[in-house]
Every structure is written in C-alpha cells, then in structure tokens.
Scaffold this active site. Structure first.
Site, PDB file in Angstrom:
ATOM      1  N   LYS A   1       0.809  -1.227   0.000  1.00  0.00           N
ATOM      2  CA  LYS A   1       0.000   0.000   0.000  1.00  0.00           C
ATOM      3  C   LYS A   1       0.838   1.271   0.000  1.00  0.00           C
ATOM      4  CE  LYS A   1      -4.322  -2.079   1.233  1.00  0.00           C
ATOM      5  NZ  LYS A   1      -5.257  -2.492   2.260  1.00  0.00           N
TER       6      LYS A   1
ATOM      7  N   ARG B   1      -3.399 -10.149   5.373  1.00  0.00           N
ATOM      8  CA  ARG B   1      -3.837 -10.225   3.971  1.00  0.00           C
ATOM      9  C   ARG B   1      -2.689  -9.742   3.087  1.00  0.00           C
ATOM     10  NH1 ARG B   1      -6.002  -6.968   0.012  1.00  0.00           N
ATOM     11  NH2 ARG B   1      -7.730  -7.830  -1.197  1.00  0.00           N
TER      12      ARG B   1
HETATM   13  N1  HH2 Z   1      -7.370  -4.013   0.934  1.00  0.00           N
HETATM   14  C1  HH2 Z   1      -7.712  -4.081  -0.365  1.00  0.00           C
HETATM   15  C2  HH2 Z   1      -8.850  -4.797  -0.777  1.00  0.00           C
HETATM   16  N2  HH2 Z   1      -9.588  -5.480   0.122  1.00  0.00           N
HETATM   17  N3  HH2 Z   1      -9.994  -6.136   2.353  1.00  0.00           N
HETATM   18  C3  HH2 Z   1      -9.674  -6.091   3.657  1.00  0.00           C
HETATM   19  N4  HH2 Z   1     -10.392  -6.744   4.557  1.00  0.00           N
HETATM   20  N5  HH2 Z   1      -8.579  -5.376   4.110  1.00  0.00           N
HETATM   21  C4  HH2 Z   1      -7.791  -4.675   3.252  1.00  0.00           C
HETATM   22  O1  HH2 Z   1      -6.835  -4.014   3.720  1.00  0.00           O
HETATM   23  C5  HH2 Z   1      -8.121  -4.685   1.865  1.00  0.00           C
HETATM   24  C6  HH2 Z   1      -9.248  -5.448   1.437  1.00  0.00           C
HETATM   25  C7  HH2 Z   1      -6.895  -3.357  -1.381  1.00  0.00           C
HETATM   26  O2  HH2 Z   1      -5.922  -4.204  -1.918  1.00  0.00           O
HETATM   27  P1  HH2 Z   1      -6.051  -4.952  -3.321  1.00  0.00           P
HETATM   28  O3  HH2 Z   1      -7.152  -5.956  -3.248  1.00  0.00           O
HETATM   29  O4  HH2 Z   1      -4.766  -5.494  -3.767  1.00  0.00           O
HETATM   30  O5  HH2 Z   1      -6.385  -3.792  -4.333  1.00  0.00           O
HETATM   31  P2  HH2 Z   1      -7.668  -3.445  -5.165  1.00  0.00           P
HETATM   32  O6  HH2 Z   1      -8.743  -3.119  -4.200  1.00  0.00           O
HETATM   33  O7  HH2 Z   1      -7.233  -2.275  -6.009  1.00  0.00           O
HETATM   34  O8  HH2 Z   1      -8.046  -4.638  -5.984  1.00  0.00           O
END
Ligand code: HH2
Length: 286
Positions: free
Chosen positions: A231, A265
């Site tokens: 992040k 995660r």
């Molecule tokens: N972060 C992201 C997405 N989902 N869910 C939880 N519970 N906690 C988090 O910190 C979290 C999440 C963002 O990361 P990523 O899925 O890689 O990115 P994107 O939302 O752009 O697909």
C-alpha cells in the site's frame, strides 16, 4: 441466481461454524492470499483477469502456504480512480474462476461490497465475506451474511481522508456501528473479524498510526485482520512503486502481528509466510 446454480458446490465442505475457530486455533498468524480478478487493482491490475492466470495464481498461493484465498472482482482502489463495476460484470469475472479456486481446498473469502455478489459467491463455495465497507454500503449485506451464517470481515472505511481527525477514534466508532448492524441482523459475534482498513480513507500517516496502535482495537475482543500489502503509505516512508514494496509490507505485517493481528492479507504469500515463521521462531527461542 444463475451463477450459483452453475457452480459445483462440494458437499464435504467444512462447516462455517468451525472454520474461523479452526483457523484461529492454528497458533500462528493466518495468511490470506489476495487474488484480484480485475483489470485495475492498484498493484496487480490485469495480471489475473484471465481465468487461467487467476487459477494458476491461486494454486501458487496455496502451495506457498496461504490459509485463505481472498477473491475480488472489483478494485476497491482507495485512491480515487477505481471504476465502479456493475453487478453483472463482477459476477461474470468470478464465474470461471471461483469453482476452480474453491476446489483447491482452502477457505475462500469473497471481497465485495455487493450483497448479491456475496450471495452468489457463497452459493458457489466461498465461506467468508470480506466487506470493505463493514456492512455499511449495501443494506442487504448483513442479511446475506446472517442467512448463510458465515464469518465476515468488517473493515473501516471513509469516503475521504481527513488529516485533522483522531483516526483511532474514527475506526472505533465506525466498527462499533458495523457491529450494531451485525447484531441487529443476527450475525453471531463468533463469526466476526475486524480490520482497521489500512490505506482506506486515511492519510499515509494515519495508516501508520492504525498499524502502530492496532492493539487498541483488541478491546473489541474480536480477531483482527490487517492488509498492508504494497500500500501507498509504504511509499510515503520510502518511495517505491507498488510492485517494489515487499520489504515495507513485511515490516508492516510483522508490526501488525506484534500488535495483535490474527490474520494477514497479502499479495506475497511465500515471503510473508517466511517472515512470520522466522519472527515466531525468534520469539520462541528467547
Ligand atoms: N485491501 C484491499 C482490498 N480489500 N480487504 C480487507 N479486509 N482489508 C484490506 O486491507 C483490503 C481489502 C486493497 O488491496 P487490493 O485488493 O490489492 O487492491 P484493489 O482493491 O485495487 O483490488
């Protein structure tokens, strides 16, 4: 729902009542691997939109030690420019991927803010709901979670960051509201996980604070999940593009575990598992 009917749900699936208790009883941090079936996720957008590539990535993460796979088909992109995905498209992206991922045998969580997507994914064999708006976006989400009696991740979120607020007070107030919604819907407390939402509606400094003061959230008496992987706050400390933030991600996740996180995660399962194992071995060698 058509999607659900087309999925082949295994009859020998672990009951969702035991699922969370079993994971938390492993006696070590639980690792949740991220699978983004999206064109625009902030760190890996487009890499796993192709179903074969997504399934291969899921298989790799299981081989590397992932305890849970978190599958999402809409980018949450907290930094402003995610394209909202229509329900039909979110389901269309999941359709060719979810059955094969469920078949790998590790619990699958569905990362969505839409109740209908959650319901379809649960019918297809997912057994955890991960809602980055903590049941506060889709008014039907709490009912779906309650009806399926599955574990749910309630994450803190805000429309926009405000550097002037006390972020820990904001997280606590938001999660308390989410817990009220959950209780009113009849979601059992044993099925709830809380997440401070690193990078969501927070300045980079507030994300650092949320990790550093994670222990304060232990007062809820519920397991904590932290997702700091790749992040932007990492780049604020030490500039690097998303695919070069592994060191910072691991540092953040080790700090989160020290602060009480039960589930991490991550996009980088092998490296995270290694770091967590070495940290645990050092702790027990003291
Ligand atoms: N972060 C992201 C997405 N989902 N869910 C939880 N519970 N906690 C988090 O910190 C979290 C999440 C963002 O990361 P990523 O899925 O890689 O990115 P994107 O939302 O752009 O697909």
């Amino acid at each position: 729902m058509t999607l659900a009917r087309r999925f082949d749900v295994g009859s020998d699936r672990e009951t969702t009542t035991n699922l969370l208790a079993r994971l938390l009883a492993l006696g070590r941090p639980v690792v949740m691997g991220v699978l983004n079936v999206t064109p625009d996720s902030f760190s890996d957008g487009g890499r796993f939109l192709d179903p074969a590539a997504a399934i291969e990535q899921a298989r790799r993460m299981v081989a590397e030690g992932a305890d849970i796979l978190d599958v999402g088909a809409e980018s949450t992109r907290p930094y402003g420019d995610a394209v909202a995905v229509p329900l039909s498209e979110e389901i269309r992206r999941l359709e060719p991927v979810l059955p094969a991922v469920v078949a790998l045998g590790v619990p699958v969580s569905i990362d969505t803010i839409k109740a209908k997507v959650a319901a379809a994914a649960l019918a297809a064999g997912a057994t955890i709901v991960n809602d980055v708006w903590g049941l506060q976006r889709d008014p039907d989400m709490a009912r779906v979670v309650a009806e399926h009696a599955v574990p749910v991740v309630l994450m803190h979120n805000r429309e926009a960051a405000d550097p002037a607020i006390d972020i820990m007070a904001d997280i606590t107030a938001f999660l308390s509201r989410s817990l009220d919604i959950a209780a009113r819907a009849g979601i059992a407390r044993e099925r709830i996980l809380l997440d401070p939402g690193i990078g969501f509606g927070k300045t980079p400094e507030q994300s650092l604070t949320a990790i550093g003061r994670l222990g304060e959230l232990k007062s809820f008496g519920l397991p904590l999940l932290v997702g700091a992987s790749r992040k932007r706050f990492i780049a604020k400390v030490t500039p690097a593009p998303p695919d070069q933030r592994l060191g910072g991600s691991i540092a953040a996740h080790l700090a989160a575990v020290a602060g009480g996180a039960a589930i991490i995660r991550t996009h980088d399962v092998a490296e995270t598992v290694q770091a967590l194992r070495v940290a645990a071995a050092i702790r027990s060698a003291r």
